[in-house]
Scaffold this active site. Structure first.
Site, mmCIF file in Angstrom:
data_model
loop_
_atom_site.group_PDB
_atom_site.id
_atom_site.type_symbol
_atom_site.label_atom_id
_atom_site.label_comp_id
_atom_site.label_asym_id
_atom_site.label_seq_id
_atom_site.Cartn_x
_atom_site.Cartn_y
_atom_site.Cartn_z
ATOM 1 N N ASP A 206 0.833 -1.196 0.000
ATOM 2 C CA ASP A 206 0.000 0.000 0.000
ATOM 3 C C ASP A 206 0.876 1.259 0.000
ATOM 4 O O ASP A 206 1.904 1.305 0.690
ATOM 5 C CB ASP A 206 -0.868 -0.028 1.273
ATOM 6 C CG ASP A 206 -1.926 1.053 1.290
ATOM 7 O OD1 ASP A 206 -2.706 1.115 0.331
ATOM 8 O OD2 ASP A 206 -1.970 1.830 2.267
ATOM 9 N N GLU A 247 13.965 -15.648 -0.191
ATOM 10 C CA GLU A 247 14.337 -16.772 0.688
ATOM 11 C C GLU A 247 13.223 -17.813 0.733
ATOM 12 O O GLU A 247 13.439 -18.958 1.080
ATOM 13 C CB GLU A 247 14.550 -16.284 2.127
ATOM 14 C CG GLU A 247 15.791 -15.485 2.359
ATOM 15 C CD GLU A 247 15.814 -14.951 3.799
ATOM 16 O OE1 GLU A 247 15.246 -15.594 4.707
ATOM 17 O OE2 GLU A 247 16.366 -13.854 3.990
HETATM 18 C C1 NOJ Z 1 -4.473 2.978 -0.849
HETATM 19 C C2 NOJ Z 1 -5.601 2.039 -0.557
HETATM 20 O O1 NOJ Z 1 -5.902 1.297 -1.698
HETATM 21 C C3 NOJ Z 1 -6.738 2.901 -0.071
HETATM 22 O O2 NOJ Z 1 -7.960 2.193 0.000
HETATM 23 C C4 NOJ Z 1 -6.356 3.502 1.241
HETATM 24 O O3 NOJ Z 1 -7.361 4.381 1.685
HETATM 25 C C5 NOJ Z 1 -5.036 4.280 1.144
HETATM 26 N N1 NOJ Z 1 -4.044 3.580 0.365
HETATM 27 C C6 NOJ Z 1 -4.470 4.533 2.514
HETATM 28 O O4 NOJ Z 1 -4.002 3.349 3.071
#
Ligand code: NOJ
Length: 526
Positions: A206, A247
């Protein structure tokens, strides 16, 4: 045009990866929210659909401010979604069905309920305090600067106990971690190993362009819209994670780089060599079909340089569903089918978002039913992302449509009875049947095809290419992105039509007549 891949083939090189937004997939506990058992019960559906892997949005313990992207414990399962035992069972059954499973890793921020942050607030002298970005107030007692959160509102919130402010580039409940602190690296290596030891096949990372923030982030007078991410130091993190993942054998690292003013050049910097294996190509996600003839070759060059794998994606839980983006209604769906067929003919991974195989459109969600923090933090000025997150209808019976017997956490979209899985299952003309057929043909004809595409000269905005097969045959893919029919000349006669996204494709010798807004796959052997 070539996807330069390393000699050995990793599983993701031509994988179709299905994104499961767990909360809206299938609810087995009947509390209105989808869960791991619900997903496990539906694995036969996913295997039958013909996907190779699943990506699960965060299912970790979380207050749910950002529906799981506010993680309170990286090494457990939220009680409302299941348990670790249930996760292991899911993983095991998925593997038995030859479905790989990747999980979401959220390293940019934690939840404010995470024990690290709680300790940080309680004990300003604790090591955990330095996991986050606490900064002194400005001389007037206000925040260090006027930086704004991505979700609206200020990016700094006061810690009343110390008088300092902490940084949160998303919601106030999502404090940013300070990746300049080596202890944070150590904690995340433990988290990666925890899931790799359990047998997951990789991670979707993310905000992969985040993690490190500019050293200027707390400077007074900073512009409210200053972009403090895309710091080069983060590449070193991915190099070390790639080694760690290796790994364990073939484990995928795919980055979510939702860059402002997205460019291939900036996004592809993270991919290939000893960095991430893939990053979602969001350029194409938002580009009109008419520009794909240019953007697809550019994307292939950018992402496959240095052995990276292209990662094609049209929809996810953050963006308007693509049939709606393409205009909605019958025309939007027609464009969507053509778009999917084009991407699925390309070398690389393809990411599908749950419900796109049913042709679901963006749902209209009333202000009262909205859940997204974006809606809340902007006082309703931005509608937020709920419209692409509404539950999957499985059977035509309201009110739960086979998703739940309770009140669903978000309402169903329009046409749930008509679009549900059961209604489409046996209908050969349904979007579901189209996806099943397309994925079966892709496996059969394209998985062994060359990683190189040869672009065939055609009239923009149409786009045509072929891939070579080991049987010396060729697979052609022709996208007519125009609203007029076109004739495309291919270099061989006698092509056989494998599949078309709409009726009306005809072949005369080596000329293919393509109806408007249609993609066709063809095969020739001679
Ligand atoms: C991207 C994620 O896909 C989204 O849903 C989220 O709100 C933001 N990152 C923050 O984590």
């Amino acid at each position: 045009m070539r996807a330069d891949r390393p000699e050995s083939k990793e599983w993701w090189h031509d994988a179709v990866i299905y994104q499961v937004y767990l909360r809206s997939f299938a609810d087995a506990s009947d509390d209105g929210v989808g869960d791991l058992t619900g997903l496990r019960n539906r694995l036969p559906y996913l295997a039958d659909l013909g996907v190779d892997a699943l990506w699960l949005n965060p299912f970790y313990p979380s207050p749910g401010t950002d529906h799981g992207y506010d993680v309170a414990d990286y090494c457990d399962v939220d009680r409302n979604l299941g348990s670790l035992t249930e996760f292991d069972r899911l993983l095991d059954e998925a593997h038995q069905r030859s479905l790989r499973l990747i999980v979401d890793l959220v390293p940019n921020h934690t939840s404010s309920s995470h024990p690290w942050f709680r300790t940080a607030l309680e004990s300003p002298d604790s090591p955990e305090r330095a996991y986050y970005l606490f900064r002194p107030a400005s001389p007037d007692g206000g925040p260090p600067n006027a930086l704004r959160s991505v979700f609206g509102g200020p990016a700094w919130t006061l810690d009343p106990k110390s008088g300092e402010y902490y940084l949160h580039l998303f919601d106030v409940d999502q404090p940013d971690l300070d990746w300049r602190n080596p202890a944070v690296h150590a904690r995340f290596e433990e988290i990666l190993r925890f899931w790799l030891d359990r047998g997951v096949d990789g991670f979707r990372i993310d905000v992969a362009h985040g993690l490190y923030k500019s050293t200027q982030v707390a400077d007074p007078g900073l512009s409210p819209d200053f972009r403090c991410w895309e710091q080069p130091e983060v590449l070193e993190v991915y190099r070390s994670w790639r080694k760690l993942a290796a790994e364990y054998g073939q484990r995928l690292l795919v980055g979510e780089l939702f860059l402002g003013n997205y460019t291939l050049d900036r996004a592809s910097r993270y991919v290939g060599g000893d960095g991430l294996h893939e990053a979602f190509n969001f350029l194409l996600t938002f580009a009109p079909l008419e520009s794909w003839y240019r953007l697809i070759p550019e994307s292939l060059s950018a992402f496959s340089a240095e052995g990276g794998t292209p990662a094609w994606v049209l929809s996810n839980h953050d963006v308007v569903r693509h049939p709606s983006r393409f205009g909605g209604g019958a025309l939007g769906l027609r464009r969507a089918r053509a778009a999917s067929m084009t991407l699925l003919a390309l070398p690389g991974s393809n990411y599908l978002y749950q419900g796109e195989e049913l042709g679901l459109m963006q749902s209209t969600v009333s202000a009262r039913a909205r859940q997204d923090p974006i809606f809340k933090r902007t006082g309703g000025r931005a509608v937020g992302r709920d419209g692409c997150r509404t539950p999957i209808p499985w059977i035509p019976e309201p009110p739960g449509y086979g998703f739940t017997t309770a009140a669903p956490w978000l309402p169903f979209g329009a046409g749930a009875a008509r679009l549900c899985v059961a209604a489409q299952d046996k209908d050969p003309s349904s979007t579901l049947s189209f996806y099943r057929g397309m994925l079966r043909l892709r496996r059969e004809w394209l998985s062994a095809a060359s990683d190189r595409i040869s672009v065939i000269e055609s009239q923009p905005p149409s786009f045509a290419f072929c891939r070579h097969r080991p049987d010396s045959g060729r697979i052609y893919c022709i996208l007519n992105a125009d609203t007029q029919p076109i004739a495309t000349r291919i270099d061989r006669a006698g092509a056989r039509l494998l599949l078309a996204s709409a009726d009306g494709v005809s072949i005369e010798a080596n000329v293919v007549i393509m109806p408007p807004l249609t993609t066709a796959w063809l095969y020739t052997r001679s």
